[in-house]
Enzyme design. Sequence first.
Site, mmCIF file in Angstrom:
data_model
loop_
_atom_site.group_PDB
_atom_site.id
_atom_site.type_symbol
_atom_site.label_atom_id
_atom_site.label_comp_id
_atom_site.label_asym_id
_atom_site.label_seq_id
_atom_site.Cartn_x
_atom_site.Cartn_y
_atom_site.Cartn_z
ATOM 1 N N ARG A 284 0.836 -1.210 0.000
ATOM 2 C CA ARG A 284 0.000 0.000 0.000
ATOM 3 C C ARG A 284 0.868 1.258 0.000
ATOM 4 O O ARG A 284 0.628 2.201 -0.764
ATOM 5 C CB ARG A 284 -0.905 -0.031 1.235
ATOM 6 N N VAL B 124 2.523 1.794 -3.394
ATOM 7 C CA VAL B 124 1.574 2.271 -4.407
ATOM 8 C C VAL B 124 1.201 3.737 -4.159
ATOM 9 O O VAL B 124 1.248 4.586 -5.058
ATOM 10 C CB VAL B 124 0.304 1.371 -4.422
ATOM 11 N N ARG B 125 0.867 4.050 -2.920
ATOM 12 C CA ARG B 125 0.417 5.408 -2.608
ATOM 13 C C ARG B 125 1.555 6.421 -2.786
ATOM 14 O O ARG B 125 1.356 7.517 -3.307
ATOM 15 C CB ARG B 125 -0.114 5.465 -1.168
ATOM 16 N N ASP C 175 11.101 -14.107 10.330
ATOM 17 C CA ASP C 175 12.314 -14.627 10.988
ATOM 18 C C ASP C 175 13.203 -13.530 11.575
ATOM 19 O O ASP C 175 14.018 -13.801 12.444
ATOM 20 C CB ASP C 175 13.154 -15.445 9.998
ATOM 21 N N GLY D 250 11.394 -19.714 12.411
ATOM 22 C CA GLY D 250 12.615 -18.900 12.475
ATOM 23 C C GLY D 250 13.674 -19.356 11.495
ATOM 24 O O GLY D 250 14.764 -18.811 11.458
ATOM 25 N N LYS E 137 7.339 -26.775 39.745
ATOM 26 C CA LYS E 137 6.206 -25.912 39.372
ATOM 27 C C LYS E 137 5.068 -26.744 38.800
ATOM 28 O O LYS E 137 5.276 -27.871 38.343
ATOM 29 C CB LYS E 137 6.673 -24.885 38.332
ATOM 30 N N GLU F 142 12.699 -23.909 15.473
ATOM 31 C CA GLU F 142 12.676 -25.018 14.504
ATOM 32 C C GLU F 142 14.070 -25.319 13.953
ATOM 33 O O GLU F 142 14.326 -26.406 13.443
ATOM 34 C CB GLU F 142 11.722 -24.707 13.343
ATOM 35 N N ARG G 250 4.052 -32.290 26.702
ATOM 36 C CA ARG G 250 3.371 -32.289 25.404
ATOM 37 C C ARG G 250 4.072 -31.316 24.458
ATOM 38 O O ARG G 250 4.571 -30.274 24.890
ATOM 39 C CB ARG G 250 1.914 -31.832 25.550
HETATM 40 O O1 F6P Z 1 11.051 -17.597 6.260
HETATM 41 C C1 F6P Z 1 9.826 -17.615 6.887
HETATM 42 C C2 F6P Z 1 9.451 -19.007 7.291
HETATM 43 O O2 F6P Z 1 8.190 -18.967 7.906
HETATM 44 C C3 F6P Z 1 10.460 -19.737 8.182
HETATM 45 O O3 F6P Z 1 10.363 -19.376 9.532
HETATM 46 C C4 F6P Z 1 10.122 -21.178 7.919
HETATM 47 O O4 F6P Z 1 11.223 -22.004 8.150
HETATM 48 C C5 F6P Z 1 9.747 -21.152 6.458
HETATM 49 O O5 F6P Z 1 9.365 -19.824 6.152
HETATM 50 C C6 F6P Z 1 8.601 -22.076 6.099
HETATM 51 O O6 F6P Z 1 8.449 -22.035 4.725
HETATM 52 P P1 F6P Z 1 7.184 -22.565 3.929
HETATM 53 O O7 F6P Z 1 6.076 -21.568 4.089
HETATM 54 O O8 F6P Z 1 7.648 -22.647 2.522
HETATM 55 O O9 F6P Z 1 6.811 -23.869 4.520
#
Ligand code: F6P
Length: 321
Positions: free
Chosen positions: A24, A27-28, A130, A173, A214, A223, A245
Amino acid sequence: MTKVKKIAVLTSGGDAPGMNAAIRAVVRTAHYFGIEVAGIRFGYKGLMEGDLLPLGMRSVSGIIQRGGTMLHTARSSEFATPEGIEKAAEVARENGIEGLVVIGGDGSFRGAMALSEKGLPTIGVPGTIDNDIVCTDYSIGFDTACNIAVEAIDRLRDTSESHNRCSVVEVMGHRAGYLALEIGVASGALAVLVPERSCDLMEEIYVKIRTHQKTQNIVVVSEGCRTPSAEVARLIEENTGMSTRLTVLGHIQRGGAPSSLDRVNATRLGYRAVDLLRKGIGNRVVGIQSDKLVDYDIQEALDMQKSIEEELYTISRIVSM
Ligand code: F6P
């Protein structure tokens, strides 16, 4: 200075909340300066295929609050080849495009540099949850993704408390721990595991759980960590006896309305990108450092080093128990 008459904008890589606000602003701002704008759908793939649409002043009304990207996005392996880049540059020439704004991450900026080298001035705007883009403190979507994860963890805490459980939460990430660290601190996690520090905290986690007894514990795992989150959960249960979990937040973190910060910063970055292009400047990445707009040569930006904030990491270990 010859007047730039037409520019284009695309989003590339993973989508991020706030990308629409940046589109946006592009474009603006362009219309304000009397420049025509084309939107390119599906990133570089769409550029190679000529998937363009005109973006008038009103075409971006009512999108600032929407997550995702109205232009859609893609990761294109064909574009990464010399032929792909030539094809994309040719489509831009044929359509009278004299400047391009690319909203995406590091990989997208390499493409932007290649197009600048082909004579199409291109500006990179950092858009990725990320926050792993080196030349900027902030990238579009990071703040919203953190808020979404923190809200989810607040909910997990309720059910963990009821069952006397430990919740291991995997957050996105890519290979960087910025998101995990921010989320871990904001959600009061017992521990945060980030790829930058290997998973050397496991012993510490067991001791904290055993000692403090706790009724619930939260452990945030990026990840990108070498030890998968499922294994972290299994080890915690095995070594502490606490029922554990795993929740993988996944793409939930990328959806939803952008936060106020993401909307404002995306707007600032989009504005600066057009301001550079209209002055005939290309091959730059825009960013925000200490809350000020900055811009760097793309190669220089890609060569910079950045790591997780050391002090925040130390603080997270001190305050969690
Ligand atoms: O780069 C952004 C991101 O969400 C990362 O955190 C993640 O590893 C990746 O993209 C996931 O990619 P996709 O949407 O292709 O599964």
